[in-house]
Enzyme design. Structure first.
Site, PDB file in Angstrom:
ATOM      1  N   ASP A  51      -8.937  -5.425  -5.765  1.00 12.04           N
ATOM      2  CA  ASP A  51      -8.556  -4.396  -4.804  1.00 12.04           C
ATOM      3  C   ASP A  51      -9.326  -3.130  -5.156  1.00 12.04           C
ATOM      4  O   ASP A  51      -9.024  -2.455  -6.131  1.00 12.04           O
ATOM      5  CB  ASP A  51      -7.047  -4.144  -4.887  1.00 12.04           C
ATOM      6  CG  ASP A  51      -6.549  -3.161  -3.848  1.00 12.04           C
ATOM      7  OD1 ASP A  51      -7.381  -2.479  -3.221  1.00 12.04           O
ATOM      8  OD2 ASP A  51      -5.317  -3.067  -3.670  1.00 12.04           O
ATOM      9  N   HIS A  91      -7.293  -5.867  -1.116  1.00 11.40           N
ATOM     10  CA  HIS A  91      -6.117  -5.017  -0.940  1.00 11.40           C
ATOM     11  C   HIS A  91      -4.985  -5.751  -0.229  1.00 11.40           C
ATOM     12  O   HIS A  91      -5.187  -6.395   0.794  1.00 11.40           O
ATOM     13  CB  HIS A  91      -6.509  -3.778  -0.140  1.00 11.40           C
ATOM     14  CG  HIS A  91      -5.429  -2.761  -0.045  1.00 11.40           C
ATOM     15  ND1 HIS A  91      -4.794  -2.240  -1.156  1.00 11.40           N
ATOM     16  CD2 HIS A  91      -4.855  -2.150   1.028  1.00 11.40           C
ATOM     17  CE1 HIS A  91      -3.899  -1.358  -0.775  1.00 11.40           C
ATOM     18  NE2 HIS A  91      -3.910  -1.289   0.545  1.00 11.40           N
ATOM     19  N   SER A 121       0.841  -1.186   0.000  1.00 18.51           N
ATOM     20  CA  SER A 121       0.000   0.000   0.000  1.00 18.51           C
ATOM     21  C   SER A 121       0.883   1.246   0.000  1.00 18.51           C
ATOM     22  O   SER A 121       1.723   1.398  -0.880  1.00 18.51           O
ATOM     23  CB  SER A 121      -0.975  -0.047   1.173  1.00 18.51           C
ATOM     24  OG  SER A 121      -2.025   0.884   1.006  1.00 18.51           O
TER      25      SER A 121
END
Length: 626
Positions: free
Chosen positions: A348, A379, A231
């Site tokens: 995601d 995710h 991320s």
């Protein structure tokens, strides 16, 4: 195993060692009271192209930990001094006892010292009319800082240190004990990790303290660095790589945000990341801003958050501008020299899959060694550790294990474990060809998709209402709040690989409207154990006001038809035999877009509307449409 413990009173030894090794006092004190191993060991131990766990490196009692501050080339917090980044190092004792120089796995993050957590009280109110300035938002809560020196984070240490790597962490600008301000993208978030890599390679200054302090050198570093993270922590490796910094040999970004415009906007539309309705770039700034004293924080809030972010993010129109341009790493990708293994998920909906696909495509075009690992979940989710190991072992230890040869795309199929991806020569699948399907009317129930266009003009109209979730609209047998068109049942499974594209001719009864498009697999699986791939194929969003330019919205003339064309999110999915592929067109997407007052009408000219699907084999096997 022999253990040697120095006396507390042997301070002469401590400070002599400190001076010789140029370590912070805290680190040397840690070393002074730690056991020391006897005998030399071989590092690395490589088998089948992978660095193996070395028994003597597994015991954390024999690790050296210390922290320092690395000087950057910028001053964000306005104190007239170059900002320093807080760095922590975890390395084997053998880097001292055997004078080993080892490669580094480096992870940088704005999260290490804590965030505002799950408090969304300061998020923007999505209940906003399109084109209007947003309602004022609340102030963010204070962040309770986490972490103690010298350890910033323990992530990745157990995976990589026992295999013969030094593990380094740093806090991003304006977070934790790093100086400066968060910029959420832009130059400093690339230059900060670059400075750390420069320090690891002997080109930048490190110090024992945030101000002043004694010099610290990375004498134990081989000068070869790999980066990884998930991320935001995956964005930073890409940011660092765009600088072309020497010594950064390989990066493995997992679910990276490669463009903050694409994270908070979509084709001119204000579109929030999944699960974070009301978030924008200024909200993310507040979420991570854990650094600095009260005066510094106030300076950063004023000059970075308020004067740059809130003044330029433009929640009224969603238009692209120079502020967003500077936070799009595709615009800097020509600087990348490191090998890149991109990792992402096709489902995601926080950091949507285009973030990695667009970089993968650009790097391929530039001739940079790059591969793609994609799975079917949500995710996050890194590649198998064996795959990451082969990459780090090849590029950091120089092992000729063939990782750069062969397949360029690794995709986890729908029913497989994430550790067992299927190899493909490239992404998209080399045999994928565009198949165009056209809608046949059926509103307010369901229309059909067919492979032949309509020969006569036909329109259908939907009425916007954000109260209904997309999942509800897709399952509805009858509703005026969406248009949906489905293929007949598939006589065989269909493998989609690539980026679907929609062309619409539409008219609106108001000057502005949200436009949302979903591809779904029907019938909808309502079972509790259903997977995300059972129902959602992909999604896309756009602002009809930005047909001519992403930088300038133009109000729609009510009743006038406009042609709009845009990509949906990339996908690679096998739709099972017996399912139907559905194209759903609606306006406000409750979980993603702004929520204007319901009632806006969108009219679609079906004769001039089509969907292009990337189908492996180039045909869609359909049951009879009778």
């Amino acid at each position: 195993m022999t253990k040697l413990v120095r006396s507390r009173l042997d301070l002469t030894w401590v400070f002599t060692t400190m001076k010789r090794l140029r370590l912070p006092v805290l680190a040397v004190l840690f070393l002074a009271i730690s056991p020391v191993q006897g005998g030399e060991i071989q590092i690395p131990v490589i088998k089948d192209g992978e660095a193996q766990v070395i028994k003597e490196l597994e015991d954390s009692d024999y690790w050296i930990r210390h922290d320092l501050w690395v000087e950057t080339e910028f001053d964000l917090d306005g104190d007239g001094k170059l900002d320093r980044m807080h760095v922590s190092v975890t390395r084997p004792t053998q880097t001292d006892t055997q004078s080993l120089k080892l490669p580094v796995i480096y992870n940088s993050s704005p999260y290490f010292a804590g965030t505002t957590g799950g408090d969304e009280s300061y998020f923007w109110d999505a209940r906003q009319e399109l084109g209007d300035e947003p309602p004022k938002r609340s102030a963010a809560p204070a962040i309770e800082r986490e972490g103690t020196r010298p350890i910033i984070s323990k992530r990745h240490v157990k995976d990589w240190l026992p295999r013969g790597f030094v593990v380094v962490h740093s806090s991003a600008p304006g977070t934790g004990l790093s100086q400066g301000c968060p910029t959420v993208g832009d130059d400093p978030e690339a230059l900060a990790p670059k400075a750390v890599i420069d320090w690891l390679c002997g080109r930048a200054k490190g110090f024992t303290e945030p101000f002043g302090g004694e010099p610290v050198e990375a004498y134990w570093s081989s000068g070869k660095v790999g980066m990884t993270g998930t991320s935001y922590n995956g964005t930073i490796p890409l940011a660092a790589a765009t600088t072309g910094v020497e010594g950064l040999e390989v990066i493995i970004p997992v679910a990276p945000n490669t463009s903050y415009y694409h994270y908070y906007r979509s084709n001119g539309l204000v579109r929030h990341p999944g699960g974070y309705l009301g978030e924008d770039i200024d909200i993310l700034y507040d979420f991570i801003h854990s650094g600095g004293d009260e005066e510094t924080r106030a300076y950063c809030d004023c000059h970075i958050r308020d004067e740059q972010m809130m003044a330029n993010q433009d929640r009224a129109t969603g238009d692209y501008n120079d502020f967003w341009y500077s936070r799009d790493y595709l615009n800097r990708v020509d600087g990348v020299k490191a090998a890149v293994l991109m990792a992402h998920a096709f489902n995601d909906w926080n950091v949507v899959p285009e973030h990695s696909i667009r970089i993968y495509e650009a790097l391929k075009k530039n001739g940079v060694e790059t591969q793609l690992f994609m799975h079917q979940g949500g995710h996050g989710g890194p590649p198998p550790i064996s795959m990451m190991n082969r990459w780090f072992t090849h590029y950091l230890y120089g092992e000729d294990n063939g990782v750069e040869k062969g397949s360029k795309s690794w995709i986890v199929r729908e029913k497989d474990e994430r550790t067992k991806p299927t190899e493909y020569p490239q992404y998209p699948h080399p045999e994928a060809k565009d198949v165009v399907v056209y809608p046949v009317p059926g509103a307010p129930q369901r229309g059909r998709l067919q492979t032949a266009p309509l020969t006569e003009p036909i329109t259908e109209t939907l009425v916007d209402n954000f109260s209904f979730a997309g999942e509800t609209l897709a399952q509805a047998e009858y509703t005026e709040h969406r248009l949906i068109y489905t293929t007949p049942e598939l006589s065989e499974a269909v493998h989609l690989s690539g980026t679907p594209r929609i062309k619409l001719r539409l008219a609106c009864d108001r000057p502005a409207a949200n436009l949302s498009v979903w591809l779904v697999s029907l019938p909808w699986n309502t079972q509790k154990n259903s997977k995300i791939t059972d129902n959602i194929i992909t999604r896309g969003w756009a602002d009809p006001q930005n047909i001519e330019s992403m930088r300038e919205s133009k109000p729609l003339v009510p009743g006038q038809f406009y042609d709009i064309e845009f990509d949906l999110q990339p996908d690679d999915q096998v739709i099972a035999k017996g399912q139907q592929i559905g194209l759903m067109v609606f306006s406000s997407d409750r979980d993603y877009t702004l929520h204007p007052t319901p009632g806006t009408k969108l009219t679609i000219d079906l004769q001039h509307t089509q969907l292009s699907l990337p189908v492996v084999g180039g045909t869609i096997p359909l049951e009879s449409q009778d």
